[in-house]
Design an enzyme around this catalytic site. Structure first.
Site, mmCIF file in Angstrom:
data_model
loop_
_atom_site.group_PDB
_atom_site.id
_atom_site.type_symbol
_atom_site.label_atom_id
_atom_site.label_comp_id
_atom_site.label_asym_id
_atom_site.label_seq_id
_atom_site.Cartn_x
_atom_site.Cartn_y
_atom_site.Cartn_z
ATOM 1 N N SER A 124 15.222 -7.822 51.850
ATOM 2 C CA SER A 124 14.291 -6.708 51.677
ATOM 3 C C SER A 124 13.190 -6.776 52.722
ATOM 4 C CB SER A 124 13.678 -6.822 50.279
ATOM 5 O OG SER A 124 12.535 -6.012 50.161
ATOM 6 N N TYR A 149 9.272 -11.743 42.950
ATOM 7 C CA TYR A 149 10.499 -11.100 43.427
ATOM 8 C C TYR A 149 10.641 -11.322 44.944
ATOM 9 C CZ TYR A 149 13.430 -7.401 45.364
ATOM 10 O OH TYR A 149 14.373 -6.712 46.098
ATOM 11 N N LYS A 153 13.466 -13.500 47.532
ATOM 12 C CA LYS A 153 14.177 -13.034 48.732
ATOM 13 C C LYS A 153 13.925 -13.988 49.898
ATOM 14 C CE LYS A 153 16.151 -9.442 47.022
ATOM 15 N NZ LYS A 153 17.579 -9.517 46.727
HETATM 16 P P1 NAD Z 1 20.421 -2.892 40.682
HETATM 17 O O1 NAD Z 1 19.619 -3.577 39.632
HETATM 18 O O2 NAD Z 1 20.814 -1.486 40.474
HETATM 19 O O3 NAD Z 1 21.754 -3.736 40.968
HETATM 20 C C1 NAD Z 1 21.800 -5.129 40.855
HETATM 21 C C2 NAD Z 1 23.020 -5.490 40.021
HETATM 22 O O4 NAD Z 1 23.087 -6.911 39.886
HETATM 23 C C3 NAD Z 1 22.974 -4.920 38.608
HETATM 24 O O5 NAD Z 1 24.181 -4.237 38.334
HETATM 25 C C4 NAD Z 1 22.818 -6.147 37.708
HETATM 26 O O6 NAD Z 1 23.487 -5.976 36.469
HETATM 27 C C5 NAD Z 1 23.442 -7.240 38.560
HETATM 28 N N1 NAD Z 1 22.963 -8.608 38.303
HETATM 29 C C6 NAD Z 1 21.679 -9.055 38.293
HETATM 30 N N2 NAD Z 1 21.659 -10.383 38.059
HETATM 31 C C7 NAD Z 1 22.952 -10.783 37.959
HETATM 32 C C8 NAD Z 1 23.582 -12.030 37.729
HETATM 33 N N3 NAD Z 1 22.879 -13.155 37.545
HETATM 34 N N4 NAD Z 1 24.935 -12.063 37.666
HETATM 35 C C9 NAD Z 1 25.675 -10.934 37.822
HETATM 36 N N5 NAD Z 1 25.137 -9.730 38.041
HETATM 37 C C10 NAD Z 1 23.786 -9.662 38.112
HETATM 38 O O7 NAD Z 1 19.625 -3.065 42.067
HETATM 39 P P2 NAD Z 1 19.875 -2.382 43.477
HETATM 40 O O8 NAD Z 1 18.757 -1.456 43.737
HETATM 41 O O9 NAD Z 1 21.259 -1.920 43.581
HETATM 42 O O10 NAD Z 1 19.653 -3.640 44.419
HETATM 43 C C11 NAD Z 1 20.725 -4.436 44.874
HETATM 44 C C12 NAD Z 1 20.154 -5.603 45.680
HETATM 45 O O11 NAD Z 1 19.388 -5.082 46.758
HETATM 46 C C13 NAD Z 1 19.224 -6.504 44.888
HETATM 47 O O12 NAD Z 1 19.424 -7.835 45.308
HETATM 48 C C14 NAD Z 1 17.851 -6.028 45.300
HETATM 49 O O13 NAD Z 1 16.889 -7.039 45.181
HETATM 50 C C15 NAD Z 1 18.090 -5.657 46.755
HETATM 51 N N6 NAD Z 1 17.111 -4.682 47.250
HETATM 52 C C16 NAD Z 1 16.917 -3.519 46.573
HETATM 53 C C17 NAD Z 1 15.961 -2.612 47.031
HETATM 54 C C18 NAD Z 1 15.700 -1.335 46.285
HETATM 55 O O14 NAD Z 1 14.648 -0.731 46.497
HETATM 56 N N7 NAD Z 1 16.599 -0.863 45.439
HETATM 57 C C19 NAD Z 1 15.210 -2.902 48.187
HETATM 58 C C20 NAD Z 1 15.456 -4.090 48.870
HETATM 59 C C21 NAD Z 1 16.416 -4.982 48.395
HETATM 60 N N1 UFG Z 2 4.122 5.517 44.315
HETATM 61 C C1 UFG Z 2 3.315 6.451 43.709
HETATM 62 N N2 UFG Z 2 3.564 6.766 42.413
HETATM 63 C C2 UFG Z 2 4.585 6.210 41.695
HETATM 64 C C3 UFG Z 2 5.417 5.261 42.337
HETATM 65 C C4 UFG Z 2 5.137 4.924 43.649
HETATM 66 O O1 UFG Z 2 2.388 6.973 44.307
HETATM 67 O O2 UFG Z 2 4.754 6.533 40.508
HETATM 68 C C5 UFG Z 2 3.858 5.175 45.728
HETATM 69 C C6 UFG Z 2 3.529 3.715 45.923
HETATM 70 O O3 UFG Z 2 2.180 3.466 45.712
HETATM 71 C C7 UFG Z 2 3.972 3.513 47.377
HETATM 72 C C8 UFG Z 2 5.134 4.489 47.548
HETATM 73 O O4 UFG Z 2 5.016 5.421 46.482
HETATM 74 O O5 UFG Z 2 2.941 3.907 48.211
HETATM 75 C C9 UFG Z 2 6.485 3.819 47.466
HETATM 76 O O6 UFG Z 2 6.532 3.035 46.293
HETATM 77 P P1 UFG Z 2 7.881 2.370 45.756
HETATM 78 O O7 UFG Z 2 7.521 1.572 44.551
HETATM 79 O O8 UFG Z 2 8.922 3.409 45.628
HETATM 80 O O9 UFG Z 2 8.325 1.428 46.954
HETATM 81 P P2 UFG Z 2 7.614 0.129 47.573
HETATM 82 O O10 UFG Z 2 7.773 0.230 49.045
HETATM 83 O O11 UFG Z 2 6.257 -0.070 47.082
HETATM 84 O O12 UFG Z 2 8.517 -1.053 46.995
HETATM 85 C C10 UFG Z 2 9.875 -1.146 47.391
HETATM 86 C C11 UFG Z 2 10.685 -1.878 46.330
HETATM 87 C C12 UFG Z 2 10.260 -3.294 46.217
HETATM 88 C C13 UFG Z 2 10.291 -3.962 47.552
HETATM 89 C C14 UFG Z 2 9.481 -3.176 48.551
HETATM 90 C C15 UFG Z 2 9.595 -3.730 49.936
HETATM 91 O O13 UFG Z 2 10.488 -1.262 45.085
HETATM 92 O O14 UFG Z 2 11.170 -3.946 45.387
HETATM 93 O O15 UFG Z 2 9.967 -1.824 48.602
HETATM 94 O O16 UFG Z 2 10.925 -3.756 50.315
HETATM 95 F F1 UFG Z 2 9.778 -5.206 47.451
#
Ligand code: NAD
Ligand code: UFG
Length: 338
Positions: A124, A149, A153
């Site tokens: 991330s 979190y 990572k």
């Molecule tokens: P998500 O929660 O939709 O998907 C993650 C999946 O992993 C889920 O289906 C959950 O059931 C499964 N899981 C969690 N722990 C587990 C375990 N111990 N064993 C087996 N399955 C397990 O999340 P996502 O948004 O699809 O994110 C996928 C990956 O990308 C994650 O590692 C997340 O940290 C990373 N990531 C997500 C974002 C974002 O904004 N969505 C940003 C940066 C990185």
């Molecule tokens: N925001 C609002 N109102 C809301 C939700 C979010 O104004 O109800 C704003 C936040 O303050 C931020 C922007 O929208 O300025 C984006 O917020 P998100 O929570 O959608 O995304 P972030 O970039 O803050 O966080 C995301 C992931 C985290 C990750 C981070 C960096 O959610 O898990 O990107 O990769 F750590």
């Protein structure tokens, strides 16, 4: 290739499974469903005509994971599994360390036993901490984690970097995602957060379908063009395709590679709301509220390395992201729970 997709039932994983099937790969999903719904499998089948094989396994469960690897004989792993809620991680840091770091260690151990040398990991942009400059490049230092979190990572990246040093046959790709949003163009799969969404796009889509009353924009007094924070939103299908590009690029003795996956463009909260209204002919109700603790002001990627080395680049724009996110929510107002 036969690919183990941990977390393949989740938001990004399910979109990637679809693209893998489309490219002729055989993805096999390993997921404990802690944050996903079994209905995802039916939706993948509807889109691709293929129902992928699914193991309901916690990746930390070494015995079951070992059985799965023994049976399947994987060529590569894409490791999405993990917990991802920043707020929850502050309340339950031990759970996040155990689940995210623990599962990665178990996975590596089993991969070694079965001689699986290729892994792509979901990292991330959070690993950069508070950016000293934008756009962020992969050579920028990994920063101070803002929350447990983020710390998981950083730790998993360290473990994988170390692994690449110890075993020169390992091919390890760390993909640092910026802000994944949007959904498959069919509207059959998408982001389905439990509880009230923490993230901006799912909050907006839930306001759009009347599940939530109005959006609160966290702060409008930041030093940006309109006072709201700036992020690099990337369509989840572009992100999924980034994994395919990485898979294609992996070759023997590739070692460790790190790529940003973003569009390279910054969009403010207000711009995203306006784009959502424009794309869907809506008028999302919002108010301004206090700043959210720990928010980074401006964050966006330099994604040139992925273009140069993986021949990958995001092609969807903000309006595409808003249109697809809304189509998913409109067709599934309660997500996968009917
Ligand atoms: P998500 O929660 O939709 O998907 C993650 C999946 O992993 C889920 O289906 C959950 O059931 C499964 N899981 C969690 N722990 C587990 C375990 N111990 N064993 C087996 N399955 C397990 O999340 P996502 O948004 O699809 O994110 C996928 C990956 O990308 C994650 O590692 C997340 O940290 C990373 N990531 C997500 C974002 C974002 O904004 N969505 C940003 C940066 C990185
Ligand atoms: N925001 C609002 N109102 C809301 C939700 C979010 O104004 O109800 C704003 C936040 O303050 C931020 C922007 O929208 O300025 C984006 O917020 P998100 O929570 O959608 O995304 P972030 O970039 O803050 O966080 C995301 C992931 C985290 C990750 C981070 C960096 O959610 O898990 O990107 O990769 F750590």
């Amino acid at each position: 290739m036969k690919i183990c997709v941990t977390g393949g039932m989740g938001y990004i994983g399910s979109h990637t499974v679809i693209e893998l099937i489309k490219e002729g790969h055989e993805p096999i999903i390993v997921d404990n469903l802690v944050n996903s719904n079994p209905e995802v499998l039916n939706r993948i089948q509807k889109i691709t005509n293929v129902k992928p094989k699914f193991y309901q396994i916690d990746v930390r469960d070494e015995e079951k994971l070992d059985d799965c690897f023994k049976q399947e004989g994987f060529d590569a792993v894409i490791h999405f599994a993990g917990l991802k809620s920043v707020g929850e991680s502050v309340k339950k840091p031990d759970l996040y360390f155990d689940n995210n770091i623990g599962s990665s260690k178990t996975l590596l151990k089993v991969m070694k036993k079965y001689n699986v040398k290729n892994i792509i990991f979901s990292s991330s942009a959070t690993v950069y901490g508070v950016p000293k400059h934008v756009p962020l490049v992969e050579t920028d230092p990994v920063g101070q984690a803002a929350n447990p979190y983020g710390q998981t990572k950083i730790e998993i990246e360290k473990i994988l970097i170390n692994e690449a040093k110890q075993d020169e046959k390992m091919n390890i790709v760390l993909l640092r995602y910026f802000n994944p949003v949007g959904a498959h163009e069919s509207g059959l799969i998408g982001e389905d957060p439990n509880d009230i969404p923490n993230n901006l796009m799912p909050y907006i889509t839930q306001v759009a379908v009347g599940r939530l009353e109005q959006l609160t924009i966290f702060g409008n007094d930041y030093p940006t063009k309109d006072g709201t924070c700036i992020r690099d939103y990337i369509h989840v299908v572009d992100l999924a395709l980034g994994h395919l590009a990485a898979l294609k690029a992996i070759k023997e003795n590739w070692g460790l590679k790190i790529y940003n996956l973003g569009t390279g463009k910054g969009t403010s909260v207000l711009e995203l709301v306006n784009a959502f209204n424009q794309a869907n002919n809506l008028n999302i109700k919002y108010q301004y509220g206090a700043r959210r603790a720990g928010d980074v002001v401006v964050n966006y990627a330099n994604a040139d390395k992925a273009l140069n080395e993986l021949n990958w680049k995001a092609t969807h724009n903000i309006v595409d992201m808003c249109r697809d996110a809304y189509l998913w929510q409109k067709q599934n107002p309660q997500g996968y729970k009917k």
